[in-house]
Each structure stands twice: as structure tokens, then as C-alpha cells.
Scaffold this motif. Structure first.
Motif, PDB file in Angstrom:
ATOM      1  N   MET A 164       0.811  -1.221   0.000  1.00 49.75           N
ATOM      2  CA  MET A 164       0.000   0.000   0.000  1.00 49.75           C
ATOM      3  C   MET A 164       0.846   1.274   0.000  1.00 49.75           C
ATOM      4  SD  MET A 164      -3.203  -0.509  -0.426  1.00 49.75           S
ATOM      5  CE  MET A 164      -3.998   0.959   0.219  1.00 49.75           C
ATOM      6  N   PRO A 165       1.910   1.376   0.817  1.00 49.66           N
ATOM      7  CA  PRO A 165       2.745   2.590   0.731  1.00 49.66           C
ATOM      8  C   PRO A 165       3.353   2.793  -0.650  1.00 49.66           C
ATOM      9  CG  PRO A 165       3.174   1.429   2.781  1.00 49.66           C
ATOM     10  CD  PRO A 165       2.314   0.525   1.956  1.00 49.66           C
ATOM     11  N   LEU A 166       3.754   1.699  -1.319  1.00 46.17           N
ATOM     12  CA  LEU A 166       4.329   1.823  -2.654  1.00 46.17           C
ATOM     13  C   LEU A 166       3.271   2.224  -3.691  1.00 46.17           C
ATOM     14  CD1 LEU A 166       6.719  -1.273  -2.691  1.00 46.17           C
ATOM     15  CD2 LEU A 166       7.359   1.137  -2.508  1.00 46.17           C
ATOM     16  N   ALA A 167       2.052   1.749  -3.499  1.00 47.99           N
ATOM     17  CA  ALA A 167       0.975   2.059  -4.451  1.00 47.99           C
ATOM     18  C   ALA A 167       0.290   3.382  -4.144  1.00 47.99           C
ATOM     19  CB  ALA A 167      -0.063   0.931  -4.443  1.00 47.99           C
ATOM     20  N   LEU A 168       0.531   3.938  -2.949  1.00 47.99           N
ATOM     21  CA  LEU A 168      -0.207   5.124  -2.506  1.00 47.99           C
ATOM     22  C   LEU A 168      -0.133   6.307  -3.462  1.00 47.99           C
ATOM     23  CD1 LEU A 168      -1.987   6.328  -0.338  1.00 47.99           C
ATOM     24  CD2 LEU A 168       0.076   7.002   0.929  1.00 47.99           C
ATOM     25  N   PRO A 169       1.030   6.629  -4.044  1.00 46.51           N
ATOM     26  CA  PRO A 169       1.044   7.767  -4.982  1.00 46.51           C
ATOM     27  C   PRO A 169       0.056   7.596  -6.137  1.00 46.51           C
ATOM     28  CG  PRO A 169       3.285   7.184  -4.369  1.00 46.51           C
ATOM     29  CD  PRO A 169       2.398   6.104  -3.818  1.00 46.51           C
ATOM     30  N   LEU A 170      -0.018   6.390  -6.698  1.00 47.56           N
ATOM     31  CA  LEU A 170      -0.964   6.152  -7.787  1.00 47.56           C
ATOM     32  C   LEU A 170      -2.405   6.187  -7.301  1.00 47.56           C
ATOM     33  CD1 LEU A 170       0.553   3.404 -10.121  1.00 47.56           C
ATOM     34  CD2 LEU A 170      -0.247   5.679 -10.767  1.00 47.56           C
ATOM     35  N   ILE A 171      -2.644   5.643  -6.119  1.00 42.77           N
ATOM     36  CA  ILE A 171      -4.002   5.675  -5.555  1.00 42.77           C
ATOM     37  C   ILE A 171      -4.447   7.116  -5.338  1.00 42.77           C
ATOM     38  CG2 ILE A 171      -5.431   5.046  -3.567  1.00 42.77           C
ATOM     39  CD1 ILE A 171      -3.657   2.553  -3.246  1.00 42.77           C
ATOM     40  N   LEU A 172      -3.565   7.936  -4.784  1.00 44.34           N
ATOM     41  CA  LEU A 172      -3.889   9.351  -4.571  1.00 44.34           C
ATOM     42  C   LEU A 172      -4.135  10.062  -5.892  1.00 44.34           C
ATOM     43  CD1 LEU A 172      -1.394  10.334  -1.725  1.00 44.34           C
ATOM     44  CD2 LEU A 172      -3.880  10.130  -1.553  1.00 44.34           C
ATOM     45  N   SER A 173      -3.395   9.661  -6.915  1.00 46.25           N
ATOM     46  CA  SER A 173      -3.619  10.245  -8.234  1.00 46.25           C
ATOM     47  C   SER A 173      -5.027   9.949  -8.738  1.00 46.25           C
ATOM     48  CB  SER A 173      -2.579   9.710  -9.224  1.00 46.25           C
ATOM     49  OG  SER A 173      -2.822  10.196 -10.529  1.00 46.25           O
ATOM     50  N   GLY A 174      -5.479   8.709  -8.536  1.00 42.41           N
ATOM     51  CA  GLY A 174      -6.839   8.358  -8.935  1.00 42.41           C
ATOM     52  C   GLY A 174      -7.878   9.115  -8.136  1.00 42.41           C
ATOM     53  N   ILE A 175      -7.642   9.283  -6.837  1.00 37.27           N
ATOM     54  CA  ILE A 175      -8.576  10.038  -5.999  1.00 37.27           C
ATOM     55  C   ILE A 175      -8.590  11.506  -6.426  1.00 37.27           C
ATOM     56  CG2 ILE A 175      -9.074  10.792  -3.644  1.00 37.27           C
ATOM     57  CD1 ILE A 175      -7.868   8.179  -2.645  1.00 37.27           C
ATOM     58  N   ALA A 238       3.958  11.283  -0.830  1.00 35.58           N
ATOM     59  CA  ALA A 238       3.830   9.826  -0.715  1.00 35.58           C
ATOM     60  C   ALA A 238       4.896   9.116  -1.544  1.00 35.58           C
ATOM     61  CB  ALA A 238       2.436   9.388  -1.162  1.00 35.58           C
ATOM     62  N   ALA A 239       5.221   9.680  -2.705  1.00 30.12           N
ATOM     63  CA  ALA A 239       6.248   9.070  -3.548  1.00 30.12           C
ATOM     64  C   ALA A 239       7.619   9.123  -2.874  1.00 30.12           C
ATOM     65  CB  ALA A 239       6.292   9.777  -4.899  1.00 30.12           C
ATOM     66  N   ARG A 240       7.898  10.239  -2.187  1.00 25.89           N
ATOM     67  CA  ARG A 240       9.178  10.352  -1.488  1.00 25.89           C
ATOM     68  C   ARG A 240       9.269   9.369  -0.333  1.00 25.89           C
ATOM     69  NH1 ARG A 240       8.310  16.019  -2.226  1.00 25.89           N
ATOM     70  NH2 ARG A 240       7.519  16.176  -0.082  1.00 25.89           N
ATOM     71  N   ARG A 241       8.123   9.127   0.320  1.00 24.22           N
ATOM     72  CA  ARG A 241       8.116   8.227   1.473  1.00 24.22           C
ATOM     73  C   ARG A 241       8.051   6.763   1.071  1.00 24.22           C
ATOM     74  NH1 ARG A 241       3.920  10.105   5.957  1.00 24.22           N
ATOM     75  NH2 ARG A 241       4.990   8.374   6.975  1.00 24.22           N
ATOM     76  N   ALA A 242       7.710   6.505  -0.195  1.00 21.77           N
ATOM     77  CA  ALA A 242       7.511   5.115  -0.630  1.00 21.77           C
ATOM     78  C   ALA A 242       8.765   4.276  -0.433  1.00 21.77           C
ATOM     79  CB  ALA A 242       7.078   5.074  -2.087  1.00 21.77           C
ATOM     80  N   GLY A 243       9.933   4.869  -0.607  1.00 20.48           N
ATOM     81  CA  GLY A 243      11.169   4.127  -0.441  1.00 20.48           C
ATOM     82  C   GLY A 243      11.354   3.567   0.954  1.00 20.48           C
ATOM     83  N   ARG A 244      10.732   4.225   1.942  1.00 24.71           N
ATOM     84  CA  ARG A 244      10.862   3.751   3.316  1.00 24.71           C
ATOM     85  C   ARG A 244      10.100   2.454   3.549  1.00 24.71           C
ATOM     86  NH1 ARG A 244       9.642   9.584   6.275  1.00 24.71           N
ATOM     87  NH2 ARG A 244      11.131  10.799   5.046  1.00 24.71           N
TER      88      ARG A 244
END
Length: 248
Positions: A164-175, A238-244
Motif C-alpha cells: 500500500m505505501p508503494l501504491a499510494l502515490p498512484l491511488i492518490l492520483s486516482g482520488i 507519498a512518492a518520497r516516502r515510498a522508499g521507506r
């Protein structure tokens, strides 16, 4: 402050000022009136209309996100993969029937008011969120998932702590896409007695007053621009945090 941020802050302040003290902007809109028509729409409280408009969008997109993200998670699990065609069909319903058609179908059942508008916005906004959730979760590197499994994570932990953290940027884009569409589309709710900013635009059309149409359109446009920028900022964060989220 960056120039773009300064401009957005200015738009936000102007929008707030107009909604709180619309009469102060009468000189701005008076050139767009005809036959001494009133330059400012005062039949309803503009701030109240804007808040109702925003609340309809918030509820519709919130429910849509829960449904679409839930379906996206379901069909990307081995046990739910067979439901992908059905889930995609559900998400496509809103794109098959335009919002005005949904209103026509739901008013006889739900009556006039906000309910038909909520249904229309909910259905119309499902597809962008579902497809982005599907793309985001399906695009997680198998090596990352395998590393998480090797680290002893359960399926649930892998989903919420890695996928979910890795997919979050794309999910937010859809929202974001769904929300911006909903802000614009919600104006049609005024045709079925929902209190939205469409009331201002319709009032201008009925009275042949371009000033009303202009101010209604500008308020909706400003809300859409500010919402778009807010989500874009959240996506970048979210994209910056995805690496964590990467294990190890």
C-alpha cells in the motif's frame, strides 16, 4: 515562497474573501451585467452553497475510494483474482451512464435533494480510483514482496506496510482525478434540488445574467484547482516516502 505557491495562496484568499464578503466584489462583476441586473448572486448564502458543494464531493469521493480501493485490494489477492472482470464492470458503471442519466434514474427512487447527486458522483468517480489502485498494487516489484516475505511479514503486513505505501502515490492520483471531476460535476445537483454552486450558474442562465454564471464558474474552478494542487502535493510526498516501505 515559490511563485506557484504564492499564486495558489492568492487564489485561496480571494476565494475565501469572495465567499465571505461577495458584495465587496460587485464592481468586478458589474461590467458583466445587463439592464441594471444585480452583479452578485445573493439569493442564497454563497459560503453555505460552497460548503454544501464540498460536503457532497467529500462524501461521494470518500465512499468511492473505500469501494474502489477495497475492490482493487480484493482482485490483486490470489483468492480474489477471479473477481477482476466483475469488479471492473462495477467500476465502469459510472462511465457507462453519464451523471445526468443517473440523476434521471435515481430521482424517482430517492426523490429530490442531495441523494441522487451523491449516487451520480459516487458511480462516476469509481473508475479512476479502481484502475489506479489496481495498477499500483499490481506494479509492486515481486522481488520487494519476496523480500518482505523473507523478513517474516504476514500477508496482511506485506499489504499494509509494503504494497500500500508503494501504491499510494498512484491511488492518490486516482482520488485526485475523481475529486476534481466530482467538484465540476456536482453543479448538476442543483437541477434536482441539491444545494450546490450549480444554483448560481443556473440562476444566471435563467435570468440571463452572465455575472452570476461567471462567479459560479470561477468559484467551482478555483475549488478544483486548489484541490488538484493539494492532492498533487500529497502524491509527491507519498512518492518520497515510498522508499521507506522497502524491507531491510
Amino acid at each position: 515562497m515559490k511563485p506557484g505557491l504564492f499564486i495558489r495562496a492568492g487564489i485561496a484568499l480571494l476565494l475565501l474573501a469572495f465567499l465571505l464578503w461577495p458584495e465587496a466584489f460587485a464592481p468586478v462583476f458589474r461590467p458583466f451585467t445587463q439592464n441594471d441586473a444585480p452583479p452578485i448572486y445573493l439569493q442564497s448564502d454563497l459560503m453555505g452553497l460552497a460548503l454544501n458543494h464540498a460536503m457532497l464531493v467529500l462524501i461521494a469521493v470518500g465512499l468511492g475510494a473505500v469501494i474502489a480501493v477495497g475492490l482493487g485490494i480484493l482482485v490483486t489477492r490470489p483468492a480474489g483474482a477471479e473477481f477482476l472482470p466483475l469488479s471492473r464492470a462495477i467500476a465502469n458503471v459510472g462511465q457507462t451512464f453519464p451523471p445526468i442519466a443517473v440523476l434521471a434514474l435515481t430521482v424517482p427512487v430517492l426523490g429530490f435533494g442531495p441523494a441522487p447527486t451523491l449516487v451520480a458522483l459516487l458511480l462516476y468517480g469509481l473508475l479512476p480510483i479502481f484502475e489506479n489502485t489496481l495498477t499500483g498494487l499490481s506494479g509492486v516489484d515481486p522481488a520487494v514482496a519476496e523480500a518482505a516475505r523473507g523478513a517474516g511479514m504476514t500477508d496482511r503486513q506485506r499489504l499494509w506496510q509494503v504494497e500500500m505505501p508503494l501504491a499510494l502515490p498512484l491511488i492518490l492520483s486516482g482520488i485526485r482525478v475523481s475529486t476534481v471531476i466530482a467538484i465540476s460535476t456536482a453543479t448538476i445537483g442543483s437541477t434536482v434540488a441539491a444545494r450546490t454552486l450549480g444554483e448560481v450558474i443556473i440562476g444566471g442562465l435563467l435570468s440571463n445574467n452572465p455575472a452570476f454564471i461567471l462567479q459560479g464558474g470561477l468559484v467551482v474552478g478555483a475549488m478544483a484547482v486548489l484541490t488538484h494542487d493539494a492532492f498533487s502535493w500529497a502524491e509527491r510526498r507519498a512518492a518520497r516516502r515510498a522508499g521507506r516501505a522497502l524491507p531491510g
